[in-house]
Design an enzyme around this catalytic site. Structure first.
Site, mmCIF file in Angstrom:
data_model
loop_
_atom_site.group_PDB
_atom_site.id
_atom_site.type_symbol
_atom_site.label_atom_id
_atom_site.label_comp_id
_atom_site.label_asym_id
_atom_site.label_seq_id
_atom_site.Cartn_x
_atom_site.Cartn_y
_atom_site.Cartn_z
ATOM 1 N N SER A 62 0.835 -1.213 0.000
ATOM 2 C CA SER A 62 0.000 0.000 0.000
ATOM 3 C C SER A 62 0.855 1.242 0.000
ATOM 4 C CB SER A 62 -0.851 0.091 1.263
ATOM 5 O OG SER A 62 -1.449 -1.093 1.575
ATOM 6 N N GLU A 107 -3.716 0.075 -9.145
ATOM 7 C CA GLU A 107 -2.688 1.094 -9.396
ATOM 8 C C GLU A 107 -1.421 0.343 -9.805
ATOM 9 O OE1 GLU A 107 -2.409 3.220 -5.606
ATOM 10 O OE2 GLU A 107 -2.188 5.111 -6.653
ATOM 11 N N ASN A 129 -3.476 6.378 -1.701
ATOM 12 C CA ASN A 129 -3.321 6.632 -0.269
ATOM 13 C C ASN A 129 -2.827 8.038 0.032
ATOM 14 O OD1 ASN A 129 -4.339 4.318 0.931
ATOM 15 N ND2 ASN A 129 -2.528 3.166 0.344
HETATM 16 N N1 LIG Z 1 -6.034 -4.590 3.794
HETATM 17 C C1 LIG Z 1 -6.189 -3.681 2.842
HETATM 18 O O1 LIG Z 1 -7.193 -2.957 2.772
HETATM 19 C C2 LIG Z 1 -5.107 -3.543 1.781
HETATM 20 C C3 LIG Z 1 -5.402 -2.879 0.584
HETATM 21 C C4 LIG Z 1 -4.413 -2.768 -0.412
HETATM 22 C C5 LIG Z 1 -3.137 -3.301 -0.179
HETATM 23 N N2 LIG Z 1 -2.874 -3.940 1.009
HETATM 24 C C6 LIG Z 1 -1.526 -4.508 1.200
HETATM 25 O O2 LIG Z 1 -1.594 -5.903 0.950
HETATM 26 C C7 LIG Z 1 -0.622 -6.590 1.768
HETATM 27 C C8 LIG Z 1 -1.321 -7.668 2.588
HETATM 28 O O3 LIG Z 1 -2.309 -7.070 3.388
HETATM 29 P P1 LIG Z 1 -3.478 -7.950 4.058
HETATM 30 O O4 LIG Z 1 -4.475 -6.974 4.551
HETATM 31 O O5 LIG Z 1 -3.866 -9.059 3.141
HETATM 32 O O6 LIG Z 1 -2.673 -8.585 5.294
HETATM 33 P P2 LIG Z 1 -3.049 -9.871 6.177
HETATM 34 O O7 LIG Z 1 -2.429 -9.649 7.493
HETATM 35 O O8 LIG Z 1 -4.497 -10.203 6.060
HETATM 36 O O9 LIG Z 1 -2.256 -11.086 5.420
HETATM 37 C C9 LIG Z 1 -0.857 -11.179 5.369
HETATM 38 C C10 LIG Z 1 -0.465 -12.650 5.149
HETATM 39 O O10 LIG Z 1 0.956 -12.707 4.973
HETATM 40 C C11 LIG Z 1 1.371 -13.946 5.511
HETATM 41 N N3 LIG Z 1 2.817 -13.967 5.713
HETATM 42 C C12 LIG Z 1 3.535 -13.373 6.705
HETATM 43 N N4 LIG Z 1 4.844 -13.638 6.527
HETATM 44 C C13 LIG Z 1 4.951 -14.386 5.392
HETATM 45 C C14 LIG Z 1 6.036 -14.969 4.673
HETATM 46 N N5 LIG Z 1 7.292 -14.834 5.104
HETATM 47 N N6 LIG Z 1 5.778 -15.679 3.553
HETATM 48 C C15 LIG Z 1 4.498 -15.835 3.122
HETATM 49 N N7 LIG Z 1 3.424 -15.312 3.750
HETATM 50 C C16 LIG Z 1 3.661 -14.602 4.864
HETATM 51 C C17 LIG Z 1 0.569 -14.060 6.810
HETATM 52 O O11 LIG Z 1 0.552 -15.404 7.286
HETATM 53 C C18 LIG Z 1 -0.801 -13.566 6.343
HETATM 54 O O12 LIG Z 1 -1.598 -14.652 5.897
HETATM 55 C C19 LIG Z 1 0.069 -5.502 2.599
HETATM 56 O O13 LIG Z 1 1.245 -5.118 1.937
HETATM 57 C C20 LIG Z 1 -0.970 -4.373 2.612
HETATM 58 O O14 LIG Z 1 -0.387 -3.114 2.791
HETATM 59 C C21 LIG Z 1 -3.826 -4.083 1.986
#
Ligand SMILES: NC(=O)c1ccc[n+]([C@@H]2O[C@H](COP(=O)([O-])OP(=O)(O)OC[C@H]3O[C@@H](n4cnc5c(N)ncnc54)[C@H](O)[C@@H]3O)[C@@H](O)[C@H]2O)c1
Length: 295
Positions: free
Chosen positions: A128, A162, A200
């Site tokens: 993000s 994006e 953002n």
């Molecule tokens: N939540 C939102 O609204 C949103 C929107 C756009 C982008 N993002 C971005 O997307 C990404 C993920 O966000 P999310 O909300 O899905 O997070 P989340 O916490 O729901 O999921 C993250 C996952 O990563 C896994 N993980 C951790 N370490 C790992 C590793 N070494 N190898 C493989 N998997 C691993 C965890 O087990 C977990 O399942 C972030 O970079 C976030 O900034 C989030």
């Protein structure tokens, strides 16, 4: 679904959390083979269960609302594999990383991906806010294949991707990423690599200002949200949206922008930080600005 005119057949999704689950679902429905990788077996199990539920539900929707015929449910589910180690990811044409928003972790994962996917494969991150240029700097010559592919939550519903070009990203990678996003039924819009990108950078200061307005007693949260919904035609007010995104994520993004853009106007509101310190992260923890009793 659009015709897949790209050379991509298999997409690896790294991280089976909220975003990874949605990206994998959209990819499988769009007729790609999908490999979902996570270090956590619980996360993989939750992701698989949720796919079963959500993809089955899609068969109750009309096609113009993203529905699929009931006969397609099993084939879509069969296209998704869930894996615990990175070696099967070596067979993918694209990796889309969606692990937690932590720079050191993403650097480590991209280092591993660059060693696993040594051909022309796109190495995309769904970060993000973290700089694509900084993530790419950890993978040597593969840096030209590193690109930002910023999906929005919930992925099956939100149209925008994006597409972020780091300094090292080749134009060819950007063009292939745009073609891939279209094949996933999304609308890709390019932006350059500055902290917070476009979405953002514009959205988060507004959310932050909502917290300042609340902290200064200008209005109660419900009224702040209603005013912005009715007055600006937003589907959600800023405080409700912050709960949906996660208040901790909002603080992280503000911190990255304050540092990356070197400007104090992106500092997170003290009240927002205080709620995070109290464990009130938003919908995901049952309480943020508002309370979310378990159904
Ligand atoms: N939540 C939102 O609204 C949103 C929107 C756009 C982008 N993002 C971005 O997307 C990404 C993920 O966000 P999310 O909300 O899905 O997070 P989340 O916490 O729901 O999921 C993250 C996952 O990563 C896994 N993980 C951790 N370490 C790992 C590793 N070494 N190898 C493989 N998997 C691993 C965890 O087990 C977990 O399942 C972030 O970079 C976030 O900034 C989030």
């Amino acid at each position: 679904m659009p015709e897949n005119t790209t050379e991509v057949k298999t997409i690896a999704v790294i991280g089976a959390g909220q975003m990874g689950e949605g990206i994998a679902q959209v990819a499988a429905v769009s007729r790609f083979s999908v490999i979902v990788y996570d270090v956590s077996s619980d996360a993989l199990r939750r992701c698989q269960e949720s796919h079963k539920k959500r993809i089955t539900k899609l068969s109750e929707k009309p096609p113009e609302k993203g529905g699929i015929p009931p006969a397609d449910v099993e084939p879509v589910l069969a296209r998704i594999k869930y894996v615990h180690n990175l070696s099967p990811v070596g067979g993918a044409d694209v990796a889309i990383e969606a692990v937690v928003e932590n720079f050191d972790l993403k650097k480590k994962i991209f280092h591993e991906l660059a060693h696993t996917l040594t051909g022309r494969q796109i190495l995309a991150t769904n970060t993000s806010s973290i700089g694509i240029t900084s993530i790419a700097a950890s993978v040597g010559a593969a840096a030209e294949r590193v690109v930002g592919m910023h999906f929005f939550n919930p992925v099956p519903v939100m149209k925008l991707v994006e597409v972020i070009k780091g300094i090292q990203t080749s134009q060819e990678t950007v063009e292939r990423t745009i073609a891939l996003a279209k094949a996933l039924g999304k609308t890709p819009i390019p932006a350059n690599d500055r902290a917070g990108f476009i979405s953002n950078r514009v959205l988060m200061p507004m959310i932050n200002e909502g917290f300042y307005a609340w902290m200064e007693g200008v209005a109660e949260p419900r009224n702040i949200d209603e005013i912005m919904k009715l007055g600006c035609n937003f589907p959600m007010g800023p405080l409700e949206l912050a709960d949906f995104i996660g208040l901790d994520t909002c603080v992280n993004i503000m911190d990255v922008m304050a540092d990356g853009l070197n400007d104090d106007r992106y500092r997170a509101c003290p009240l927002l930080k205080q709620l995070v310190a109290a464990g009130r992260m938003g919908k995901k923890t049952g309480r943020g600005v508002y309370e979310y009793p378990k159904a």
